[in-house]
Design a protein around this motif. Structure first.
Motif, mmCIF file in Angstrom:
data_model
loop_
_atom_site.group_PDB
_atom_site.id
_atom_site.type_symbol
_atom_site.label_atom_id
_atom_site.label_comp_id
_atom_site.label_asym_id
_atom_site.label_seq_id
_atom_site.Cartn_x
_atom_site.Cartn_y
_atom_site.Cartn_z
ATOM 1 N N ASN A 121 72.234 81.939 22.170
ATOM 2 C CA ASN A 121 73.639 82.158 21.763
ATOM 3 C C ASN A 121 74.170 83.449 21.532
ATOM 4 O O ASN A 121 75.057 83.955 20.742
ATOM 5 C CB ASN A 121 73.888 81.432 20.470
ATOM 6 C CG ASN A 121 73.773 79.886 20.883
ATOM 7 O OD1 ASN A 121 73.926 79.234 21.759
ATOM 8 N ND2 ASN A 121 73.192 78.936 19.975
ATOM 9 N N ARG A 123 80.999 73.972 20.963
ATOM 10 C CA ARG A 123 80.716 74.327 19.722
ATOM 11 C C ARG A 123 79.718 75.680 19.351
ATOM 12 O O ARG A 123 79.989 76.595 18.843
ATOM 13 C CB ARG A 123 80.250 73.403 18.758
ATOM 14 C CG ARG A 123 79.724 73.352 17.398
ATOM 15 C CD ARG A 123 78.959 72.264 16.557
ATOM 16 N NE ARG A 123 77.826 72.132 17.162
ATOM 17 C CZ ARG A 123 76.483 72.756 17.241
ATOM 18 N NH1 ARG A 123 76.586 73.839 16.832
ATOM 19 N NH2 ARG A 123 75.581 72.354 17.994
ATOM 20 N N LYS A 124 78.690 75.676 20.073
ATOM 21 C CA LYS A 124 77.636 77.018 20.103
ATOM 22 C C LYS A 124 78.572 78.090 20.634
ATOM 23 O O LYS A 124 78.238 79.285 19.880
ATOM 24 C CB LYS A 124 76.723 76.598 21.057
ATOM 25 C CG LYS A 124 75.793 75.615 20.437
ATOM 26 C CD LYS A 124 74.376 75.440 21.379
ATOM 27 C CE LYS A 124 73.689 74.360 21.097
ATOM 28 N NZ LYS A 124 72.961 73.812 22.300
ATOM 29 N N PHE A 169 81.756 78.609 20.168
ATOM 30 C CA PHE A 169 82.651 78.999 19.165
ATOM 31 C C PHE A 169 81.980 79.626 17.902
ATOM 32 O O PHE A 169 82.429 80.467 17.419
ATOM 33 C CB PHE A 169 83.331 77.699 18.789
ATOM 34 C CG PHE A 169 84.402 77.807 17.376
ATOM 35 C CD1 PHE A 169 85.517 78.548 17.486
ATOM 36 C CD2 PHE A 169 83.652 77.376 16.204
ATOM 37 C CE1 PHE A 169 86.012 78.894 16.519
ATOM 38 C CE2 PHE A 169 84.651 77.472 15.235
ATOM 39 C CZ PHE A 169 85.735 78.351 15.086
ATOM 40 N N GLU A 170 80.782 79.094 17.829
ATOM 41 C CA GLU A 170 80.074 79.604 16.351
ATOM 42 C C GLU A 170 79.468 80.960 16.712
ATOM 43 O O GLU A 170 79.049 81.698 15.809
ATOM 44 C CB GLU A 170 79.058 78.464 16.237
ATOM 45 C CG GLU A 170 79.546 77.317 15.497
ATOM 46 C CD GLU A 170 78.517 76.415 14.943
ATOM 47 O OE1 GLU A 170 77.552 76.371 15.317
ATOM 48 O OE2 GLU A 170 79.169 75.563 14.302
ATOM 49 N N THR A 171 79.600 81.534 17.976
ATOM 50 C CA THR A 171 79.190 82.996 17.882
ATOM 51 C C THR A 171 80.456 84.004 17.739
ATOM 52 O O THR A 171 80.189 85.308 17.588
ATOM 53 C CB THR A 171 78.771 83.132 19.581
ATOM 54 O OG1 THR A 171 79.853 82.932 20.419
ATOM 55 C CG2 THR A 171 77.590 82.207 20.102
ATOM 56 N N VAL A 185 87.926 73.071 20.503
ATOM 57 C CA VAL A 185 86.154 73.156 20.411
ATOM 58 C C VAL A 185 85.620 71.638 20.743
ATOM 59 O O VAL A 185 85.986 70.841 20.093
ATOM 60 C CB VAL A 185 85.631 73.735 19.028
ATOM 61 C CG1 VAL A 185 84.117 73.372 19.064
ATOM 62 C CG2 VAL A 185 86.088 75.223 18.966
ATOM 63 N N THR A 228 82.691 69.021 20.609
ATOM 64 C CA THR A 228 81.230 68.911 19.919
ATOM 65 C C THR A 228 81.269 67.305 19.874
ATOM 66 O O THR A 228 82.329 66.523 19.698
ATOM 67 C CB THR A 228 81.205 69.378 18.732
ATOM 68 O OG1 THR A 228 79.928 69.159 17.957
ATOM 69 C CG2 THR A 228 82.281 69.146 17.588
ATOM 70 N N TYR A 273 82.700 67.252 12.403
ATOM 71 C CA TYR A 273 82.786 68.876 12.710
ATOM 72 C C TYR A 273 84.349 69.394 12.419
ATOM 73 O O TYR A 273 85.269 68.635 13.215
ATOM 74 C CB TYR A 273 82.304 69.426 13.858
ATOM 75 C CG TYR A 273 82.182 70.693 14.327
ATOM 76 C CD1 TYR A 273 81.153 71.346 13.793
ATOM 77 C CD2 TYR A 273 83.164 71.562 14.644
ATOM 78 C CE1 TYR A 273 80.961 72.771 13.735
ATOM 79 C CE2 TYR A 273 83.195 73.082 14.756
ATOM 80 C CZ TYR A 273 82.034 73.409 14.582
ATOM 81 O OH TYR A 273 81.976 74.787 14.799
ATOM 82 N N ARG A 320 86.685 72.816 11.437
ATOM 83 C CA ARG A 320 87.037 74.386 11.277
ATOM 84 C C ARG A 320 88.591 74.665 11.049
ATOM 85 O O ARG A 320 89.271 73.982 11.776
ATOM 86 C CB ARG A 320 86.125 75.116 12.315
ATOM 87 C CG ARG A 320 84.665 75.111 12.362
ATOM 88 C CD ARG A 320 84.199 75.646 11.076
ATOM 89 N NE ARG A 320 82.704 75.949 11.177
ATOM 90 C CZ ARG A 320 81.927 74.816 10.920
ATOM 91 N NH1 ARG A 320 82.304 73.596 10.634
ATOM 92 N NH2 ARG A 320 80.614 75.027 11.080
#
Length: 162
Positions: free
Chosen positions: A19, A45-46, A48-50, A62, A64, A69, A71
């Protein structure tokens, strides 16, 4: 609506590992910002989470499978189709990763903005193969490595002819 995939991928289509991006290309970040600002950006999602925080002047969508989930400042959807439906009023939307989302989006895409990083890297996420019989290269701009960029890279713009 124009669906544009935007990515930086190595010669072996490597996108990232664990990631994270494998390289740091400041000019590519600037280009990404210039191209995607004031547009919807669609990602998994992965990916986005970076991000350390929301990217300014963009609507984040996003994808997922996680039903609960949430945010702040983000539109959460369950599929690429939902993301495209949500963005249907837009003139152009950008698919920004990761590997699985690019693979799903390829049949829908009208345009690819690819930064080809000249090198081969170990990775666990890859950009899909571009079928040259279905895509036409309309722009290419080479940049050699310098004190801020450890690798040569080329900006490539492909379109899918009608």
């Amino acid at each position: 609506m124009i669906i544009t995939m935007i990515a930086a991928a190595a010669e072996n289509n490597a996108l990232g590992k664990n990631n994270e991006l494998i390289w740091h290309l400041p000019d590519d970040f600037k280009r990404f910002k210039a191209i995607t600002s004031h547009h919807h950006i669609i990602m998994g999602r992965k990916t986005f989470e970076t991000f350390p925080k929301l990217l300014p002047n963009r609507k984040h969508i996003v994808i997922t499978r996680q039903k609960d989930y949430k945010r702040e400042g983000v539109e959460v959807v369950q599929s690429l189709q939902d993301a495209l439906k949500f963005s249907s009023e837009e003139k152009e939307v950008f698919i920004i990763g990761g590997g699985e989302i690019y693979k799903q989006a390829l049949p829908y895409a009208d345009k690819i903005e690819l930064t080809r990083v000249h090198g081969t890297f170990e990775a666990d996420a890859f950009f899909p193969e571009i079928d040259e019989s279905k895509w036409k290269l309309i722009h290419s701009e080479y940049h050699s490595k310098d004190e801020r960029h450890n690798y040569d890279f080329t900006y490539l713009t492909y379109i899918k002819p009608a």
